[in-house]
Design an enzyme around this catalytic site. Structure first.
Site, mmCIF file in Angstrom:
data_model
loop_
_atom_site.group_PDB
_atom_site.id
_atom_site.type_symbol
_atom_site.label_atom_id
_atom_site.label_comp_id
_atom_site.label_asym_id
_atom_site.label_seq_id
_atom_site.Cartn_x
_atom_site.Cartn_y
_atom_site.Cartn_z
ATOM 1 N N ARG A 150 48.857 23.030 -36.292
ATOM 2 C CA ARG A 150 48.862 24.391 -35.689
ATOM 3 C C ARG A 150 50.029 25.227 -36.222
ATOM 4 O O ARG A 150 49.901 26.438 -36.361
ATOM 5 C CB ARG A 150 48.972 24.291 -34.160
ATOM 6 N N LYS A 201 46.384 27.168 -29.699
ATOM 7 C CA LYS A 201 45.180 26.676 -29.022
ATOM 8 C C LYS A 201 45.428 25.288 -28.420
ATOM 9 O O LYS A 201 45.878 24.360 -29.101
ATOM 10 C CB LYS A 201 44.032 26.607 -30.041
HETATM 11 N N1 LIG Z 1 45.007 13.310 -39.113
HETATM 12 C C1 LIG Z 1 44.739 14.582 -39.287
HETATM 13 N N2 LIG Z 1 44.459 15.054 -40.506
HETATM 14 C C2 LIG Z 1 44.173 16.339 -40.721
HETATM 15 N N3 LIG Z 1 44.157 17.261 -39.773
HETATM 16 C C3 LIG Z 1 44.428 16.865 -38.518
HETATM 17 C C4 LIG Z 1 44.726 15.509 -38.201
HETATM 18 N N4 LIG Z 1 44.940 15.400 -36.877
HETATM 19 C C5 LIG Z 1 44.782 16.634 -36.401
HETATM 20 N N5 LIG Z 1 44.472 17.507 -37.354
HETATM 21 C C6 LIG Z 1 44.201 18.924 -37.232
HETATM 22 O O1 LIG Z 1 44.994 19.458 -36.220
HETATM 23 C C7 LIG Z 1 44.328 20.559 -35.689
HETATM 24 C C8 LIG Z 1 44.590 20.606 -34.225
HETATM 25 O O2 LIG Z 1 43.886 19.586 -33.593
HETATM 26 P P1 LIG Z 1 43.406 19.735 -32.085
HETATM 27 O O3 LIG Z 1 42.803 18.422 -31.718
HETATM 28 O O4 LIG Z 1 44.538 20.255 -31.274
HETATM 29 O O5 LIG Z 1 42.332 20.879 -32.104
HETATM 30 P P2 LIG Z 1 40.783 20.898 -32.268
HETATM 31 O O6 LIG Z 1 40.234 21.781 -31.222
HETATM 32 O O7 LIG Z 1 40.258 19.511 -32.323
HETATM 33 O O8 LIG Z 1 40.682 21.531 -33.701
HETATM 34 P P3 LIG Z 1 40.121 22.937 -34.150
HETATM 35 O O9 LIG Z 1 40.441 23.951 -33.098
HETATM 36 O O10 LIG Z 1 40.843 23.215 -35.451
HETATM 37 O O11 LIG Z 1 38.664 22.739 -34.347
HETATM 38 C C9 LIG Z 1 42.858 20.426 -36.027
HETATM 39 O O12 LIG Z 1 42.476 21.510 -36.859
HETATM 40 C C10 LIG Z 1 42.777 19.137 -36.792
HETATM 41 O O13 LIG Z 1 41.962 19.302 -37.930
#
Ligand SMILES: Nc1ncnc2c1ncn2[C@@H]1O[C@H](COP(=O)(O)OP(=O)(O)OP(=O)(O)O)[C@@H](O)[C@H]1O
Length: 381
Positions: free
Chosen positions: A310, A346
């Site tokens: 983020r 978010k």
């Molecule tokens: N291991 C990882 N590798 C790449 N990106 C990651 C990893 N873990 C988390 N993220 C990224 O961190 C961001 C935040 O994750 P979070 O679970 O808070 O939101 P989300 O609602 O699942 O994601 P989004 O709103 O982007 O669809 C996501 O966009 C996710 O792709």
């Protein structure tokens, strides 16, 4: 020779005497065996040697010392009492010739077997070398796919094949760096080989970022992956690379973020592009693990990773956005930072974030020192 009982038998004595020269023949046979069987030489040499011994002995038996054999025949005739005996000098010659032929054939076979043995040994050595090279290549391949400590775990013999590799790590510093305007640059045209040239440039940028990690000061940073134009790295994934006293892994990550920003500027200058990087950094606990049996992938998960992502996605172009936790560490270490204020994240609500503006005095001094040392080394050469 025909000698009958009652006939006078003349036993000659002409210098060298032996009533039973067969003993001498047997000695020569022993000499021939030792030459033929125990000497590891070419079969041609054996042939010449055996031929020479055989010829010399036969000449002796037939020409110079033939009487010795005649005497033996006479003595045998006397003791056996029968009417006829073989002429032993010819028998000896025939036996020696036959024996020589047998030894030569044996020598040829031994040589062929030895040569085959040698070739098989050579082949076995080559195959062993190939296997060792392949093993080293596989190790290197695994070490490139997985971090070193994970690769060691996977290569260990006492590892259960279906065992899930995972570990919880405290205070890991996570970086996400993306080039948002790369998608504007990527177009599939005939002139750029259907987009391949764009990918070539992206590959060069990512490879440059990878190469920077080879530097000693970034040794505690591990690349996690690159997805499209987003690069992900983490520092402090092992006890050896995590520095909970001076937070060296966090300062290393800050320096790395500044370094990749400079590197992209350098690429822009040389490729006449205007790529912009956006970087986010956070620190916190993560779970690290390897997923998949085929093409296994090492990755990290957890709230700290989501927040780091983020920090990138809510950041600004050409800026490095960090969380309050990272700010606290970097500020103490003398890094210049500016407070951005509260931003909406978010799933996290409002977060106070900071922009990292440059290097600390320590880093600048260290970099100048190493640059000076490199210049001195060049001049010295
Ligand atoms: N291991 C990882 N590798 C790449 N990106 C990651 C990893 N873990 C988390 N993220 C990224 O961190 C961001 C935040 O994750 P979070 O679970 O808070 O939101 P989300 O609602 O699942 O994601 P989004 O709103 O982007 O669809 C996501 O966009 C996710 O792709």
């Amino acid at each position: 020779m025909n000698v009958t009982r009652g006939q006078e038998v003349n036993v000659c004595h002409d210098g060298v005497t032996s009533h039973f020269p067969d003993y001498l023949t047997l000695c020569v046979v022993l000499v021939m065996i030792s030459c033929a069987v125990y000497q590891v030489v070419f079969s041609v040499i054996k042939l010449l040697l055996l031929g020479a011994i055989c010829t010399a002995y036969i000449s002796m038996a037939l020409l110079t010392h033939g009487t010795l054999f005649d005497n033996q025949d006479a003595l045998l005739l006397l003791s056996s009492g029968s009417g006829e005996v073989f002429v032993s000098r010819y028998v000896t010659a025939a036996v020696l010739v036959g024996f020589t032929v047998a030894l030569v054939i044996h020598g040829r076979q031994t040589e062929t077997t030895s040569r085959l043995d040698f070739l098989w040994k050579l082949q076995a050595h080559e195959e062993k070398d190939d296997i060792e090279h392949l093993q080293a290549y596989n190790r290197k391949l695994i070490a490139n796919i997985l971090p070193e400590h994970v690769a060691i775990h996977f290569l260990s013999v006492d590892k259960a094949p279906d065992e899930l590799y995972h570990e919880e790590c405290e205070s890991v510093c996570i970086l996400f760096a993306s080039i948002p305007n790369f998608s504007d640059f990527y177009v599939e045209l005939e002139s750029n080989n259907e987009g391949v040239e764009c990918l070539r440039l992206l590959n060069e940028i990512i490879a440059d970022f990878d190469e920077l990690l080879e530097e000693d000061r970034f040794r505690n940073i591990e690349k996690i992956k690159s997805t499209g134009a987003t690069y992900m790295a983490a520092a402090g994934l092992t006890k050896a690379t995590r520095d909970l006293k001076t937070f060296g892994h966090v300062t290393a990550m800050a320096d790395y973020a500044l370094r990749i920003r400079d590197q992209l500027e350098y690429v822009n200058e040389h490729s006449f592009n205007n790529f912009k990087i956006r970087i986010g950094i956070n620190i916190g606990p993560v779970v690290a693990g390897v997923i998949g049996a085929r093409k296994p992938q090492y990755d990290i998960w957890g709230n700290a990773v989501n927040v780091a992502s983020r920090m990138d996605s809510t950041g600004e172009l050409d800026k490095i956005q960090v969380t309050h936790e990272v700010y606290q560490i970097l500020h103490k270490k003398g890094y210049p930072l500016t407070c951005r204020g509260a931003i909406k994240v978010k799933g996290k609500g409002d977060m106070i974030t900071y922009f990292l503006n440059g290097r600390s005095h320590d880093t600048i001094e260290r970099e100048e020192g190493s640059e000076q040392a490199a210049t001195e080394e060049r001049n010295h050469k």
